[in-house]
Write a protein that holds these residues in place. Structure first.
Motif, PDB file in Angstrom:
ATOM      1  N   ASP A 143       3.030  24.676   7.231  1.00 47.82           N
ATOM      2  CA  ASP A 143       2.950  24.904   5.746  1.00 47.82           C
ATOM      3  C   ASP A 143       2.739  26.485   5.348  1.00 47.82           C
ATOM      4  OD1 ASP A 143       1.483  22.023   3.983  1.00 47.82           O
ATOM      5  OD2 ASP A 143       3.237  22.445   5.454  1.00 47.82           O
ATOM      6  N   LEU A 146       4.876  28.734  -0.280  1.00 49.55           N
ATOM      7  CA  LEU A 146       5.508  27.911  -1.221  1.00 49.55           C
ATOM      8  C   LEU A 146       6.786  28.433  -1.542  1.00 49.55           C
ATOM      9  CD1 LEU A 146       3.160  25.452  -3.039  1.00 49.55           C
ATOM     10  CD2 LEU A 146       4.719  24.816  -1.086  1.00 49.55           C
ATOM     11  N   ASP A 147       7.796  28.020  -0.855  1.00 53.43           N
ATOM     12  CA  ASP A 147       9.114  28.578  -1.487  1.00 53.43           C
ATOM     13  C   ASP A 147       9.828  27.413  -2.152  1.00 53.43           C
ATOM     14  OD1 ASP A 147      11.842  29.126  -1.994  1.00 53.43           O
ATOM     15  OD2 ASP A 147      12.292  30.396  -0.146  1.00 53.43           O
ATOM     16  N   ALA A 148       9.992  27.160  -3.251  1.00 60.64           N
ATOM     17  CA  ALA A 148      10.535  26.002  -4.059  1.00 60.64           C
ATOM     18  C   ALA A 148      11.946  25.686  -3.505  1.00 60.64           C
ATOM     19  CB  ALA A 148      10.465  26.348  -5.613  1.00 60.64           C
ATOM     20  N   GLU A 151      11.920  24.664  -0.084  1.00 59.40           N
ATOM     21  CA  GLU A 151      11.134  23.162  -0.033  1.00 59.40           C
ATOM     22  C   GLU A 151      11.930  22.098  -0.591  1.00 59.40           C
ATOM     23  OE1 GLU A 151       8.518  22.445   1.808  1.00 59.40           O
ATOM     24  OE2 GLU A 151       8.101  24.465   2.057  1.00 59.40           O
TER      25      GLU A 151
END
Lengths: 185, 185
Positions: A143, A146-148, A151
Motif C-alpha cells: 500500500d 494512493l494514486d486514484a 488503483e
DNA sequence: CCTTGCTATGCAACTCGTTGCATAGCAAGA
DNA sequence: TCTTGCTATGCAACGAGTTGCATAGCAAGG
C-alpha cells in the motif's frame, strides 16, 4: 451513450488521436467497452463541435500527421455529470448461451468444438490480463501512496481477470455436460 | 443477428405470442439476451414473411386474442445452420467499469453509493436464479435420464449464477478500493 | 518500380436497438 | 361510471453500431 464517456475517460488518461483511441479500444479499454474506428471518429467529430474536446494538429515524421484530441472543460463537466447520475446495471448478451440452449434441438455434442474455441479465447485473454497486471501493477498489496488512476485501473483489471476465470470454469462445466451427450449418441 | 435465433430457441422450447416472448425476455431468456416487445414483434413479422415461423390466431376469454407463433421447418434449418457455424466470443460492455476508471478524474468516493446499488441488483438476481434452480432443478447431481433441454437450460442457469457471484465478489473488491479514498478525503 | 503493410482519416448505406406514442379488450375496484 | 391496470399488438422516429469502401502518407523488401 456511454461511448462518449469511455472516450472522455480514455482521453483524460492520455490525449491521443482517433487512430490511437481505436487501438486502445482493441486493448485496455476494449476489455469492457468495444468500438470501431468509425464510431470513434464520428463521436470525436461531434464532441469537437460541441466543445467537449480540443484538437491539435500534430505533424509526424515517418508517418501521416494526426489530430490529437484532449478533453476540454465542458467535456469534463459532462463526464462528471454522468458519473453522478445512476445507471442501470448492464444487460448481458451471450450468443453462446443462446447456442447452448438451442443445441438441445439439434446435436448437443456438435457444440463441443465451438465451446472449446471459446474456452481458448478466454484463457488467452486471461493470460494477457495477468501479464498486464504483472507488468503494470507489480507492487501487489504494497500500500503505497494512493494514486486514484492506478488503483481504479487495477480494480477494473481485477474484474476482467475474475470474469475470465469465471468463464473458463463455467465453460468446463458446459463441456462436462455436453460430454455426457456425446457418450450417449 | 442472434435475436432471431434467441426467439427461435424460445419458441422451440414453447410456442407463444409476441407478448409472451417479451415476458420471457424479462425472465429466463433475458438473463443472457435482452429484447423489448418492439424488437420482438418486428422480428416475428419478418420471420413470418420469411416462412421461419407459423402463426395461429388464438381466441382467449377474459383477455384479448393473441397470435401464437411456432417454429416452421425453414426456421429450424436456419437455427441449425447458425448452431454449426462459429461465432466470435462476445464483446463486453460494462458502463460501470467506465465509471470506475472515470472516477479517478472526479471524486472516487462519490461512486460508493452507485456501486452498492449495483451490488444489490446482482444479489437480487442471484437469489432469483437460486430460487429458480431450486424450483426447476431439484434433483441436484441425481443423474437421471438425459433430457437435453433440461440439462442445457440448467448449464446456462449455472452460468448466470456463477456470473452473479463473480460480480458480487468483484464489486466488494471495488468497494474496498473506493473506501480507501473515502478515508483519504 | 511495385507490392505489401502499417498509420491515419473519413463517407455512405445499412441494420439493430430504443423511446414515445397509440389502440384495444377486458377485469376489478372506487 | 370512471379510473386503473394488465394483456396484446403495433407505428414512427431516432440513435447506436456495423460493414464496405475510399483516400493518402510513408517504409521496407523483392
Amino acid at each position: 451513450m456511454a461511448l462518449d464517456h469511455a472516450i472522455l475517460v480514455s482521453l483524460l488518461e492520455k490525449p491521443g488521436s482517433g487512430y490511437e483511441l481505436a487501438r486502445r479500444f482493441e486493448r485496455s479499454i476494449g476489455y469492457f467497452w468495444t468500438a470501431t474506428h468509425q464510431q470513434i471518429y464520428r463521436v470525436l467529430k461531434r464532441m469537437e463541435s460541441d466543445g467537449w474536446v480540443d484538437v491539435r494538429d500534430v505533424p509526424q515524421q515517418g508517418r501521416p500527421d494526426k489530430k490529437e484530441y484532449s478533453v476540454a472543460g465542458p467535456g469534463r463537466d459532462a463526464l462528471s455529470a454522468w458519473l453522478h447520475e445512476p445507471i442501470e446495471p448492464e444487460s448481458v448478451r451471450h450468443d453462446l448461451a443462446v447456442k447452448i440452449r438451442g443445441a438441445a434441438f439439434d446435436d448437443p455434442a456438435a457444440l463441443i468444438g465451438e465451446v472449446r474455441r471459446h474456452r481458448r479465447a478466454h484463457t488467452d485473454r486471461l493470460e494477457h490480463y495477468l501479464a498486464g497486471e504483472a507488468r503494470d501493477f507489480p507492487e501487489a498489496g504494497g500500500d503505497g501512496p494512493l494514486d486514484a488512476e492506478r488503483e481504479l485501473q487495477h480494480a477494473v483489471l481485477r474484474g476482467g481477470i475474475a470474469y475470465e476465470r469465471m468463464m473458463i470454469a463455467w465453460l468446463d462445466d458446459v463441456l462436462a455436460t455436453l460430454a455426457r451427450f456425446e457418450a450417449d449418441r
